[in-house]
Design a protein around this motif. Structure first.
Motif, short mmCIF file in Angstrom:
data_model
loop_
_atom_site.label_atom_id
_atom_site.label_comp_id
_atom_site.label_asym_id
_atom_site.label_seq_id
_atom_site.Cartn_x
_atom_site.Cartn_y
_atom_site.Cartn_z
N GLU A 127 14.89 -4.20 5.29
CA GLU A 127 14.42 -5.52 4.89
C GLU A 127 15.17 -5.99 3.66
OE1 GLU A 127 10.35 -8.02 3.81
OE2 GLU A 127 10.34 -5.84 3.68
N TRP A 179 13.95 0.05 -4.92
CA TRP A 179 14.74 -0.94 -4.19
C TRP A 179 16.10 -1.08 -4.86
CZ3 TRP A 179 13.19 -4.92 -0.45
CH2 TRP A 179 11.95 -4.64 0.15
N ARG A 200 16.21 -0.96 1.71
CA ARG A 200 15.37 -1.78 0.84
C ARG A 200 16.28 -2.49 -0.15
NH1 ARG A 200 10.75 2.54 -0.84
NH2 ARG A 200 12.62 3.64 -1.51
N VAL A 229 5.38 -5.40 -1.41
CA VAL A 229 6.18 -4.39 -0.69
C VAL A 229 5.42 -3.09 -0.53
CG1 VAL A 229 8.35 -5.39 -1.49
CG2 VAL A 229 7.28 -3.58 -2.83
N GLU A 268 6.25 -0.40 1.95
CA GLU A 268 7.50 0.32 1.71
C GLU A 268 7.35 1.39 0.65
OE1 GLU A 268 10.68 0.21 2.60
OE2 GLU A 268 10.85 -1.52 3.91
N THR A 269 6.29 1.35 -0.13
CA THR A 269 6.23 2.18 -1.33
C THR A 269 4.92 2.92 -1.39
OG1 THR A 269 5.39 0.26 -2.54
CG2 THR A 269 7.75 0.67 -2.65
#
Length: 311
Positions: free
Chosen positions: A31, A55, A82, A181, A184-185
């Motif tokens: 992404e 990121w 990322r 996010v 993602e984390t």
């Protein structure tokens, strides 16, 4: 926290409830996050928050560089997946190309989202007056803000996430970016457990220090003296002592809620220091025991034995 659009990714427990039908993004799907918005609304702080979450971030990227930047991502998620870029009017006349570049990204099936940061005009003026920096749109501050709003109007309409930072401090904004996010984390805290010897000094970066000198020192057992807590005979000797396992298990119980709290407060790097006299035997064994207990509970842990090789 004022937002005009709600981010679609997962919101952590304790922040908000998710609808049963909410579709969360695949955490391994590449992404590109495009951060834009008004000057003074917090773009740099938003970028810093993403950097803290691992990121890859580039500030002040000219729009026409977004396509080659997105090429850094790999479709299988095995490499960089990322990416975030701050794109705004500092790129001057190049900013006019943003709309066509976004269309190009869509044609290339690049998975991207636009996060637009905004704030009330009075607050933007106050922030500019406090830092005494010129507005990138030139002229007087109030005129620069008005001109910037006109320039940004088209991209604001295309934004996936709109964040009003008027009443946010830097920590509020960092938390909000984490929520954007969140899928993602999932691992918010990186825990390092470090063994050390008090005679070599307490680690300066330790958040907590535990003292293992209440246990009998294997140094005085001749066949264990030249070994370390990484060797089974020393490990077994230390952990067989009264109170050793109880201490380790209770310490893990103590750490769990603390780690959760630091995750919420955006302190992603934690160091726990476990000490004994020389840092070779008791502290090393206890470090390994505590790390293993935490891993069994799903907590990612890195161990470091600072003084195990010293005399």
């Amino acid at each position: 926290m004022d937002t005009s659009a709600t981010p679609t990714p997962h919101v952590p427990d304790g922040v908000a409830e998710l609808d049963e039908d909410t579709q969360l993004p695949d955490p391994l799907q590449p992404e590109l996050l495009i951060i834009t918005g008004m000057s003074g609304a917090g773009r740099s702080r938003a970028a810093q928050a993403l950097e803290d979450l691992d990121w890859y971030v580039v500030d002040n990227l000219p729009p026409h560089m977004l396509v080659p930047f997105a090429d850094l991502m790999t479709p299988d998620g095995g490499g960089v997946h990322r990416l975030a870029a701050v794109v705004d009017i500092r790129s001057g006349e190049f900013f006019d190309r943003l709309a066509s570049v976004l269309d190009d990204l869509s044609v290339r099936d690049v998975n991207y989202r636009i996060v637009f940061l905004d704030a009330e005009t009075d607050e933007l003026v106050r922030r500019y007056e406090s830092n005494r920096r010129p507005h990138p749109a030139g002229s007087r501050i109030i005129e620069g803000i008005a001109r910037e709003r006109d320039i940004l109007a088209p991209v604001r309409q295309r934004a996936d996430v709109l964040i009003d930072t008027t009443r946010m401090n830097v920590h509020d904004l960092a938390r909000h970016m984490r929520d954007v996010v969140a899928a993602e984390t999932s691992e918010q805290v990186r825990l390092t457990i470090m063994s050390f010897g008090f005679k070599h000094g307490i680690p300066l970066d330790a958040d907590w220090v535990a003292d293992m000198r209440f246990l009998v020192n294997p140094y005085w057992v001749e066949e264990l003296r030249n070994l370390t807590g990484l060797d089974a005979p020393v490990y077994d000797y230390v952990m067989a002592q009264p109170g050793a396992r109880e201490f380790g298990q209770n310490y893990v119980d103590l750490l769990e809620p603390i780690l959760s709290g630091f995750a919420r407060e955006l302190k992603p790097f934690i160091t726990v220091a476990i000490g004994c006299t020389g840092g070779r035997h008791r502290s090393v064994a206890m470090t390994e025991f505590i790390a293993e207990q935490l891993r069994d509970r799903g907590v990612p842990v890195r161990t470091l034995h600072r003084d195990a090789g010293k005399e």
